[in-house]
Design an enzyme around this catalytic site. Structure first.
Site, PDB file in Angstrom:
ATOM      1  N   GLY A  15       0.815  -1.208   0.000  1.00  0.00           N
ATOM      2  CA  GLY A  15       0.000   0.000   0.000  1.00  0.00           C
ATOM      3  C   GLY A  15       0.846   1.254   0.000  1.00  0.00           C
ATOM      4  O   GLY A  15       1.948   1.269  -0.551  1.00  0.00           O
ATOM      5  N   LYS A  21      -0.765  -0.296   9.912  1.00  0.00           N
ATOM      6  CA  LYS A  21      -0.502  -1.407  10.825  1.00  0.00           C
ATOM      7  C   LYS A  21      -0.070  -0.896  12.197  1.00  0.00           C
ATOM      8  O   LYS A  21      -0.421  -1.466  13.222  1.00  0.00           O
ATOM      9  CB  LYS A  21       0.583  -2.295  10.228  1.00  0.00           C
ATOM     10  CG  LYS A  21       0.589  -3.683  10.788  1.00  0.00           C
ATOM     11  CD  LYS A  21       1.690  -4.509  10.178  1.00  0.00           C
ATOM     12  CE  LYS A  21       1.401  -4.880   8.739  1.00  0.00           C
ATOM     13  NZ  LYS A  21       2.590  -5.393   8.058  1.00  0.00           N
ATOM     14  N   ASN A  29      -4.173  -3.904   0.569  1.00  0.00           N
ATOM     15  CA  ASN A  29      -4.483  -3.104  -0.617  1.00  0.00           C
ATOM     16  C   ASN A  29      -4.618  -3.975  -1.868  1.00  0.00           C
ATOM     17  O   ASN A  29      -3.900  -4.960  -2.023  1.00  0.00           O
ATOM     18  CB  ASN A  29      -3.376  -2.075  -0.837  1.00  0.00           C
ATOM     19  CG  ASN A  29      -3.384  -0.982   0.222  1.00  0.00           C
ATOM     20  OD1 ASN A  29      -3.242  -1.270   1.410  1.00  0.00           O
ATOM     21  ND2 ASN A  29      -3.558   0.254  -0.197  1.00  0.00           N
ATOM     22  N   GLU A  79      -8.853  -0.813  -0.095  1.00  0.00           N
ATOM     23  CA  GLU A  79      -8.115  -1.521   0.947  1.00  0.00           C
ATOM     24  C   GLU A  79      -9.060  -2.113   1.993  1.00  0.00           C
ATOM     25  O   GLU A  79     -10.046  -1.482   2.364  1.00  0.00           O
ATOM     26  CB  GLU A  79      -7.045  -0.642   1.593  1.00  0.00           C
ATOM     27  CG  GLU A  79      -7.368   0.832   1.732  1.00  0.00           C
ATOM     28  CD  GLU A  79      -6.137   1.664   2.069  1.00  0.00           C
ATOM     29  OE1 GLU A  79      -5.614   1.482   3.183  1.00  0.00           O
ATOM     30  OE2 GLU A  79      -5.727   2.503   1.234  1.00  0.00           O
ATOM     31  N   HIS A  84      -9.747  -9.981  11.988  1.00  0.00           N
ATOM     32  CA  HIS A  84      -9.154 -11.249  12.423  1.00  0.00           C
ATOM     33  C   HIS A  84      -7.673 -10.981  12.660  1.00  0.00           C
ATOM     34  O   HIS A  84      -7.091 -10.119  12.009  1.00  0.00           O
ATOM     35  CB  HIS A  84      -9.312 -12.310  11.325  1.00  0.00           C
ATOM     36  CG  HIS A  84      -8.671 -13.625  11.664  1.00  0.00           C
ATOM     37  ND1 HIS A  84      -9.221 -14.489  12.583  1.00  0.00           N
ATOM     38  CD2 HIS A  84      -7.515 -14.204  11.233  1.00  0.00           C
ATOM     39  CE1 HIS A  84      -8.433 -15.554  12.685  1.00  0.00           C
ATOM     40  NE2 HIS A  84      -7.398 -15.403  11.883  1.00  0.00           N
ATOM     41  N   TYR A  91       1.124 -10.464   1.910  1.00  0.00           N
ATOM     42  CA  TYR A  91       1.339  -9.827   0.605  1.00  0.00           C
ATOM     43  C   TYR A  91       1.471 -10.912  -0.464  1.00  0.00           C
ATOM     44  O   TYR A  91       2.109 -11.937  -0.244  1.00  0.00           O
ATOM     45  CB  TYR A  91       2.625  -8.993   0.618  1.00  0.00           C
ATOM     46  CG  TYR A  91       2.533  -7.756   1.473  1.00  0.00           C
ATOM     47  CD1 TYR A  91       1.779  -6.668   1.053  1.00  0.00           C
ATOM     48  CD2 TYR A  91       3.209  -7.674   2.686  1.00  0.00           C
ATOM     49  CE1 TYR A  91       1.688  -5.515   1.829  1.00  0.00           C
ATOM     50  CE2 TYR A  91       3.132  -6.533   3.469  1.00  0.00           C
ATOM     51  CZ  TYR A  91       2.374  -5.458   3.038  1.00  0.00           C
ATOM     52  OH  TYR A  91       2.285  -4.332   3.804  1.00  0.00           O
TER      53      TYR A  91
HETATM   54  P1  ADP Z   1       0.447  -1.298   3.330  1.00  0.00           P
HETATM   55  O1  ADP Z   1       0.648   0.181   3.281  1.00  0.00           O
HETATM   56  O2  ADP Z   1       1.526  -2.070   2.603  1.00  0.00           O
HETATM   57  O3  ADP Z   1      -0.925  -1.706   2.872  1.00  0.00           O
HETATM   58  P2  ADP Z   1      -0.470  -1.735   6.063  1.00  0.00           P
HETATM   59  O4  ADP Z   1       0.147  -1.076   7.261  1.00  0.00           O
HETATM   60  O5  ADP Z   1      -1.805  -1.222   5.607  1.00  0.00           O
HETATM   61  O6  ADP Z   1       0.602  -1.702   4.877  1.00  0.00           O
HETATM   62  O7  ADP Z   1      -0.555  -3.294   6.380  1.00  0.00           O
HETATM   63  C1  ADP Z   1      -1.206  -4.118   5.452  1.00  0.00           C
HETATM   64  C2  ADP Z   1      -0.687  -5.547   5.432  1.00  0.00           C
HETATM   65  O8  ADP Z   1      -0.797  -6.134   6.724  1.00  0.00           O
HETATM   66  C3  ADP Z   1      -1.538  -6.416   4.519  1.00  0.00           C
HETATM   67  O9  ADP Z   1      -1.079  -6.355   3.166  1.00  0.00           O
HETATM   68  C4  ADP Z   1      -1.336  -7.813   5.133  1.00  0.00           C
HETATM   69  O10 ADP Z   1      -0.230  -8.453   4.531  1.00  0.00           O
HETATM   70  C5  ADP Z   1      -1.063  -7.527   6.604  1.00  0.00           C
HETATM   71  N1  ADP Z   1      -2.185  -7.826   7.516  1.00  0.00           N
HETATM   72  C6  ADP Z   1      -2.048  -8.502   8.683  1.00  0.00           C
HETATM   73  N2  ADP Z   1      -3.225  -8.625   9.321  1.00  0.00           N
HETATM   74  C7  ADP Z   1      -4.161  -7.990   8.547  1.00  0.00           C
HETATM   75  C8  ADP Z   1      -5.572  -7.777   8.684  1.00  0.00           C
HETATM   76  N3  ADP Z   1      -6.252  -8.231   9.762  1.00  0.00           N
HETATM   77  N4  ADP Z   1      -6.217  -7.100   7.691  1.00  0.00           N
HETATM   78  C9  ADP Z   1      -5.520  -6.639   6.621  1.00  0.00           C
HETATM   79  N5  ADP Z   1      -4.192  -6.801   6.440  1.00  0.00           N
HETATM   80  C10 ADP Z   1      -3.489  -7.479   7.389  1.00  0.00           C
HETATM   81 MG    MG Z   2      -2.734  -0.797   3.551  1.00  0.00          MG
END
Ligand code: ADP
Ligand code: MG
Length: 163
Positions: A15, A21, A29, A79, A84, A91
């Site tokens: 993303g 996170k 995303n 996104e 859960h 990814y």
């Molecule tokens: P990014 O900017 O890369 O999207 P995020 O901080 O939004 O980073 O974190 C997203 C990533 O976290 C997802 O791509 C996935 O791999 C991981 N992830 C772990 N737990 C979850 C969840 N409950 N819902 C969505 N993504 C999660």
């Molecule tokens: Mg994200």
């Protein structure tokens, strides 16, 4: 919205690195190709529905459809926060989503606290709404019964459960 429920699946991509996170609400995303296939009547805002990672269990989720900062807010982004706790990042894995309903439009926030509170409210609202029979039955849809290939870059979009 005529296009709801809306079913789609696609690989999880990196993303915007906005640190969702770190706020405890990671958002998976979707790639541009998935976003570009969104029906035009699906407006930006917050949605709720069901999500399944690869061939795993089906979980509740909230989804944000917003304006994509990479494209000067001229293209949309999608996104999903899955309600859960996963042991690891996913990814590149395939996320299947049934978007069931709409919660609210996109809005700006004056503080991080305000934003986090709003998202937690969205999550509570999603949990409650998804327990309604009309939404629970989406979990049983054929869309979630088909086995998903986790090796191919499968992108499917569509409104119907024939996928
Ligand atoms: P990014 O900017 O890369 O999207 P995020 O901080 O939004 O980073 O974190 C997203 C990533 O976290 C997802 O791509 C996935 O791999 C991981 N992830 C772990 N737990 C979850 C969840 N409950 N819902 C969505 N993504 C999660
Ligand atoms: Mg994200």
């Amino acid at each position: 919205m005529r296009s709801l429920p809306y079913f789609f699946r696609g690989p999880v991509v990196r993303g915007f690195g906005r640190g969702s996170k770190d706020l405890g609400i990671p958002t998976a995303n979707f790639p541009e190709s998935v976003v570009d296939s969104l029906p035009t009547d699906i407006s930006t805002g917050i949605y709720y529905g069901w999500a399944r990672l690869d061939n795993g269990d089906i979980h509740k989720m909230v989804m944000s459809i917003g304006w994509n900062p990479y494209y000067k807010n001229k293209k949309k982004s999608m996104e999903a926060h899955v309600i859960h706790t996963f042991k690891e990042d996913f990814y590149g894995h395939i996320l299947s989503v049934a978007m069931a309903g709409y919660i609210r439009p996109e809005r700006g926030f004056t503080s991080l606290d305000e934003l986090i509170t709003a998202i937690h409210n969205d999550i509570e609202e999603a949990k409650k709404k998804l327990d309604l029979p009309e939404h629970l039955k989406l979990k049983e849809d054929n869309f979630f019964k088909t086995s998903v290939s986790t090796t191919s870059n499968q992108i499917l979009n569509g409104q119907h459960s024939l996928l």
